[in-house]
Design a protein around this motif. Structure first.
Motif, PDB file in Angstrom:
ATOM      1  N   GLU A   1     -14.145  -4.076   3.235  1.00 27.21           N
ATOM      2  CA  GLU A   1     -13.305  -4.225   4.423  1.00 27.21           C
ATOM      3  C   GLU A   1     -13.678  -5.459   5.237  1.00 27.21           C
ATOM      4  OE1 GLU A   1     -14.756  -1.565   3.402  1.00 27.21           O
ATOM      5  OE2 GLU A   1     -13.295   0.065   3.225  1.00 27.21           O
ATOM      6  N   ILE A   2     -14.964  -5.763   5.328  1.00 26.50           N
ATOM      7  CA  ILE A   2     -15.400  -6.920   6.119  1.00 26.50           C
ATOM      8  C   ILE A   2     -14.904  -8.211   5.475  1.00 26.50           C
ATOM      9  CG2 ILE A   2     -17.415  -8.199   6.929  1.00 26.50           C
ATOM     10  CD1 ILE A   2     -18.897  -5.570   7.154  1.00 26.50           C
ATOM     11  N   GLU A   3     -15.017  -8.314   4.149  1.00 25.30           N
ATOM     12  CA  GLU A   3     -14.553  -9.513   3.449  1.00 25.30           C
ATOM     13  C   GLU A   3     -13.032  -9.638   3.538  1.00 25.30           C
ATOM     14  OE1 GLU A   3     -18.000 -10.008   0.012  1.00 25.30           O
ATOM     15  OE2 GLU A   3     -16.365  -8.595  -0.293  1.00 25.30           O
ATOM     16  N   PHE A   4     -12.326  -8.512   3.465  1.00 26.63           N
ATOM     17  CA  PHE A   4     -10.874  -8.582   3.604  1.00 26.63           C
ATOM     18  C   PHE A   4     -10.492  -9.052   5.007  1.00 26.63           C
ATOM     19  CE2 PHE A   4      -6.642  -7.055   4.501  1.00 26.63           C
ATOM     20  CZ  PHE A   4      -5.952  -7.288   3.333  1.00 26.63           C
ATOM     21  N   SER A   5     -11.215  -8.593   6.010  1.00 25.92           N
ATOM     22  CA  SER A   5     -10.921  -9.034   7.382  1.00 25.92           C
ATOM     23  C   SER A   5     -11.166 -10.525   7.539  1.00 25.92           C
ATOM     24  CB  SER A   5     -11.783  -8.234   8.372  1.00 25.92           C
ATOM     25  OG  SER A   5     -11.503  -6.857   8.295  1.00 25.92           O
ATOM     26  N   GLU A   6     -12.212 -11.036   6.909  1.00 25.68           N
ATOM     27  CA  GLU A   6     -12.474 -12.480   6.960  1.00 25.68           C
ATOM     28  C   GLU A   6     -11.357 -13.250   6.257  1.00 25.68           C
ATOM     29  OE1 GLU A   6     -15.874 -15.713   5.497  1.00 25.68           O
ATOM     30  OE2 GLU A   6     -16.332 -13.559   5.520  1.00 25.68           O
ATOM     31  N   PHE A   7     -10.904 -12.731   5.132  1.00 23.81           N
ATOM     32  CA  PHE A   7      -9.781 -13.340   4.426  1.00 23.81           C
ATOM     33  C   PHE A   7      -8.524 -13.332   5.301  1.00 23.81           C
ATOM     34  CE2 PHE A   7      -6.016 -11.579   2.137  1.00 23.81           C
ATOM     35  CZ  PHE A   7      -5.506 -12.774   1.656  1.00 23.81           C
TER      36      PHE A   7
END
Length: 410
Positions: A216-222
């Motif tokens: 979820e954190i990486e998707f939010s950064e994306f």
């Protein structure tokens, strides 16, 4: 001095000589095996006159004359990352094929003032032309392993404007991140380039790689990077559902974990240790070349641009010694990254062939990673298991050696 004393002295001298000779023989027997000087000099001359690929890239500023760009090609042509730019601007490989026949008959070209027809030799020489082989039609962004967010534009945007507002990094956390543009002229998706115009964009992040699944954190950064890019160009971003994409990422990561195979075998010296120069000499005779990493050699693929067939690694500190014949080690590792190499190149068969040749040439024994000797019969079931693995990857459209497999198992 009595006869007994003389005899004892002679026996003592003989025993002392035998001890010295045995110690010298034993020291020589266990000394590191060194490279043959004449063979080493010959290989060095060949390496100097030959261009070899490197595992970590190619220095385009020092290519041999036959590898340099043509005079008509600008020196500023951008390089392509094989893991990020799956669709090069020009085909990598070409093969000579016969020229296509025109629909209408063409009158023979006059040869000089006499109007004579060209000779059969001239016709045969002019007939073959180079046509590109069909390249792998896989975009760098693919819904099979990427979460893709379309960006709709009200009007076309120049490549220069898009490049200025692109994110400075190509990663969202540990996952590759990429933006592509729909070229207004070619009507195809491509990496954003200067001098082109684009009427739509798409941002994508890879769902999984060997570091794990997208979270979820990486998707939010994306999402933040894609939104910033879209806002800068007055575009409308359509983000996919985060929970759905994270679920896809976990499922893909589970599949990749179950089908990721990296084979490593140890070659261990039977008696005397090996020096780095000794290993390099024998491996070089089998086609291995040095890489930029100390103590690491690779066997290049017969297809330029593909991942190396095999990797040979030994003690990095010994490889950096001033005198490669004075340092020693007893083992080297021979590795095969299965998903990175196409099955058509038969990498496991090549591994077995190379391992047998090195063991015979260097007086070594094939072992597993723990140093336990292996019999040749043990390798037969591995070959069958690899064929099954190849079939499963093919069914998932992630064939070994394909661009998608190279990105996923990276």
């Amino acid at each position: 001095m009595s006869t007994l004393q003389i005899s004892l002295a002679v026996v003592g001298v003989v025993l002392l000589g035998l001890i010295v000779a045995y110690n010298a023989w034993n020291t020589r027997r266990h000394a590191p095996k060194r490279a043959d000087r004449d063979e080493q000099a010959r290989q060095g001359a060949e390496d100097a006159a030959r261009f070899e690929p490197a595992l970590d890239g190619v220095d385009v500023t020092d290519l041999p004359p036959h590898m340099r760009p043509a005079a008509t090609q600008p020196l500023s042509t951008p390089l392509h990352d094989p893991l990020l730019d799956a669709m090069p601007d020009k085909p990598e490989f070409e093969a000579p094929i016969a020229a296509p026949q025109p629909d209408k008959a063409v009158a023979p070209v006059a040869n000089g003032a006499g109007g004579e027809e060209p000779s059969p030799t001239q016709t045969a020489a002019a007939a073959p032309v180079h046509q590109p082989l069909p390249a792998e039609r896989k975009l760098a962004l693919d819904g099979l392993i990427d979460a893709i967010a379309p960006i709709q534009m009200e009007q076309s945007v120049s490549g220069e404007a898009a490049l200025q507002v692109q994110p400075t990094t190509r990663r969202a956390g540990s996952k590759p991140f990429r933006i592509e543009g729909f070229n207004e002229a070619t009507r195809d998706w491509e990496s954003v380039r200067a001098g082109q115009r684009y009427n739509a964009f798409q941002a994508g992040v890879q769902l999984a790689n060997r570091t794990g699944a997208l979270n979820e954190i990486e998707f939010s950064e994306f999402a933040a990077k894609a939104q910033t890019f879209a806002d800068a160009l007055n575009g409308a971003l359509e983000l996919p559902d985060m929970l759905h994409e994270v679920g896809r990422a976990r499922e893909l990561d589970q599949f990749a974990s179950e089908h990721d195979a990296q084979l490593s075998f140890m070659l261990r010296a039977r008696t005397a240790a090996w020096s780095p120069g000794y290993v390099r000499q024998h491996a070089g005779q089998l086609g291995f070349v040095m890489t930029n990493m100390p103590g690491r050699m690779m066997l290049p693929s017969p297809v330029p641009g593909n991942y190396p067939l095999l990797v040979l690694a030994f003690d990095a500190q010994a490889a950096q010694a001033a005198d490669l014949d004075r340092t020693a080690f007893h083992e080297v590792m021979l590795s095969l990254d299965v998903p990175q190499v196409p099955r058509t190149e038969q990498p496991f068969a090549k591994l077995r062939e190379v391992a047998q040749a090195l063991c015979e040439a260097m007086d070594g024994v094939l072992c597993d990673q723990n140093g336990q000797p292996l019999h040749p019969q043990v390798l037969e079931p591995i070959a069958g298991d690899l064929e099954l693995l190849y079939d499963q990857l093919d069914q998932r459209e992630l064939s070994a050696g394909s661009m998608l497999a190279r990105r996923l198992f990276n």
